[in-house]
Scaffold this motif. Structure first.
Motif, short mmCIF file in Angstrom:
data_model
loop_
_atom_site.label_atom_id
_atom_site.label_comp_id
_atom_site.label_asym_id
_atom_site.label_seq_id
_atom_site.Cartn_x
_atom_site.Cartn_y
_atom_site.Cartn_z
N GLU A 8 0.84 -1.20 0.00
CA GLU A 8 0.00 0.00 0.00
C GLU A 8 0.88 1.25 0.00
O GLU A 8 1.81 1.36 0.81
N TRP A 47 -3.02 0.51 -3.90
CA TRP A 47 -2.28 -0.75 -3.79
C TRP A 47 -1.53 -1.00 -5.08
O TRP A 47 -2.04 -0.72 -6.17
N GLU A 61 -7.93 -2.99 -3.91
CA GLU A 61 -7.73 -3.53 -2.57
C GLU A 61 -8.18 -4.99 -2.46
O GLU A 61 -7.54 -5.79 -1.79
N SER A 62 -9.27 -5.35 -3.14
CA SER A 62 -9.73 -6.74 -3.05
C SER A 62 -8.73 -7.69 -3.70
O SER A 62 -8.49 -8.79 -3.20
N GLN A 65 -5.85 -8.02 -1.22
CA GLN A 65 -6.19 -8.90 -0.10
C GLN A 65 -6.19 -10.37 -0.52
O GLN A 65 -5.72 -11.23 0.22
N LEU A 68 -2.59 -11.44 -0.78
CA LEU A 68 -2.01 -11.62 0.55
C LEU A 68 -2.48 -12.92 1.19
O LEU A 68 -1.69 -13.64 1.82
N GLU A 69 -3.76 -13.24 1.04
CA GLU A 69 -4.28 -14.50 1.58
C GLU A 69 -3.59 -15.70 0.92
O GLU A 69 -3.24 -16.66 1.61
#
Length: 95
Positions: A8, A47, A61-62, A65, A68-69
């Motif tokens: 970010e 991001w 952002e989705s 995420q 990252l997961e």
């Protein structure tokens, strides 16, 4: 394999460089955003996908995420990568 890590944007460059401050899993580093900055408008809170110190793409952002997961699901491999990233001196100049 090219592994991109989402980060970010925390601070945009205020000088003639393309080095922005980015937070990756709570670790702040300078990342070159020049490759993306010419194509996309970047702002604090955006991001980006990072590989070897360069932003490759602006992502939402989705997507960040989800990436990252997926990276966390790699378990020890990701944990070691983040440990190396945290202790590396690269990109910490002037922080």
């Amino acid at each position: 394999m090219c592994l991109g890590i989402p980060g970010e944007l925390v601070e945009m460059p205020t000088d003639d460089t393309d080095l922005a401050l980015v937070s990756v899993a709570g670790v702040r580093r300078r990342v070159n955003v020049g490759l993306v900055r010419d194509e996309e408008e970047l702002a604090i809170g955006d991001w980006i996908l990072i590989h070897v110190g360069f932003a490759l793409a602006k992502i939402d952002e989705s997507e960040a995420q989800a990436a990252l997961e997926m990276l966390h699901a790699m378990g020890p491999t990701f944990d070691q990568e983040m440990a190396d990233f945290t202790t590396s001196a690269v990109g910490q100049e002037g922080l």
